[in-house]
Write a protein that holds these residues in place. Structure first.
Motif, PDB file in Angstrom:
ATOM      1  N   ILE A  19       0.759   7.840  -8.167  1.00 27.56           N
ATOM      2  CA  ILE A  19      -0.638   7.876  -7.913  1.00 27.56           C
ATOM      3  C   ILE A  19      -1.385   6.455  -8.074  1.00 27.56           C
ATOM      4  O   ILE A  19      -2.052   6.225  -7.164  1.00 27.56           O
ATOM      5  N   VAL A  20      -0.983   5.842  -9.078  1.00 27.52           N
ATOM      6  CA  VAL A  20      -1.410   4.524  -9.478  1.00 27.52           C
ATOM      7  C   VAL A  20      -1.338   3.485  -8.264  1.00 27.52           C
ATOM      8  O   VAL A  20      -1.936   2.528  -7.740  1.00 27.52           O
ATOM      9  N   MET A  21      -0.102   3.628  -7.870  1.00 27.57           N
ATOM     10  CA  MET A  21       0.395   2.514  -6.746  1.00 27.57           C
ATOM     11  C   MET A  21      -0.203   2.719  -5.350  1.00 27.57           C
ATOM     12  O   MET A  21      -0.710   1.945  -4.588  1.00 27.57           O
ATOM     13  N   LEU A  22      -0.528   4.269  -5.155  1.00 33.40           N
ATOM     14  CA  LEU A  22      -1.181   4.535  -3.917  1.00 33.40           C
ATOM     15  C   LEU A  22      -2.447   4.078  -4.134  1.00 33.40           C
ATOM     16  O   LEU A  22      -3.128   3.462  -3.124  1.00 33.40           O
ATOM     17  N   ALA A  23      -3.199   4.094  -5.102  1.00 36.98           N
ATOM     18  CA  ALA A  23      -4.619   3.606  -5.349  1.00 36.98           C
ATOM     19  C   ALA A  23      -4.933   2.328  -5.294  1.00 36.98           C
ATOM     20  O   ALA A  23      -5.746   1.891  -4.802  1.00 36.98           O
ATOM     21  N   VAL A  24      -3.730   1.494  -5.932  1.00 37.20           N
ATOM     22  CA  VAL A  24      -4.057   0.203  -6.117  1.00 37.20           C
ATOM     23  C   VAL A  24      -4.030  -0.711  -4.677  1.00 37.20           C
ATOM     24  O   VAL A  24      -4.726  -1.298  -4.320  1.00 37.20           O
ATOM     25  N   PHE A  25      -2.937  -0.218  -3.934  1.00 39.33           N
ATOM     26  CA  PHE A  25      -2.442  -0.798  -2.858  1.00 39.33           C
ATOM     27  C   PHE A  25      -2.904  -0.191  -1.368  1.00 39.33           C
ATOM     28  O   PHE A  25      -2.492  -0.506  -0.543  1.00 39.33           O
ATOM     29  N   ASN A  26      -3.878   0.839  -1.680  1.00 38.71           N
ATOM     30  CA  ASN A  26      -4.615   1.360  -0.331  1.00 38.71           C
ATOM     31  C   ASN A  26      -3.657   2.172   0.600  1.00 38.71           C
ATOM     32  O   ASN A  26      -3.796   2.102   1.718  1.00 38.71           O
ATOM     33  N   ALA A  27      -2.761   2.598   0.096  1.00 38.41           N
ATOM     34  CA  ALA A  27      -1.652   3.411   0.822  1.00 38.41           C
ATOM     35  C   ALA A  27      -0.925   2.602   1.833  1.00 38.41           C
ATOM     36  O   ALA A  27      -0.923   3.071   3.111  1.00 38.41           O
TER      37      ALA A  27
END
Length: 91
Positions: A19-27
């Motif tokens: 979830i953190v990686m998806l949120a930080v890098f905008n998917a």
């Protein structure tokens, strides 16, 4: 029950990282591929733990209800990982 406790901690850390990686890098597509690989790893490990906890043990003295509870939790984690994989590429 130690298997379920380790599985709970691992699932919190793995799903939190996704979830953190998806949120930080905008998917980004590269991030989606990394998350896909992480979710496949979660699926493989929890499926193995479910098979390990649900097999019959005749020689050891474990409670049957704790084996069933750990197995059901592992199966629910596999279902959650499959759901996350589907949602990862649909949205």
């Amino acid at each position: 029950m130690a298997i379920a406790a380790a599985d709970i901690l691992g699932a919190i850390l793995a799903f939190g990282g996704i979830i953190v990686m998806l949120a930080v890098f905008n998917a980004n597509i590269f991030i989606k591929i990394i998350d896909f690989i992480l979710l496949i790893g979660v699926m493989l490990i929890t499926a193995r733990l479910a098979m390990f906890s649900l097999r019959p043990r005749y020689a050891t003295r474990t409670n049957k209800i704790s084996q069933i509870a750990a197995g059901i939790y592992c199966i629910c984690l596999v279902v959650a990982a499959v759901y996350c994989i589907v949602q990862l590429f649909i949205s």
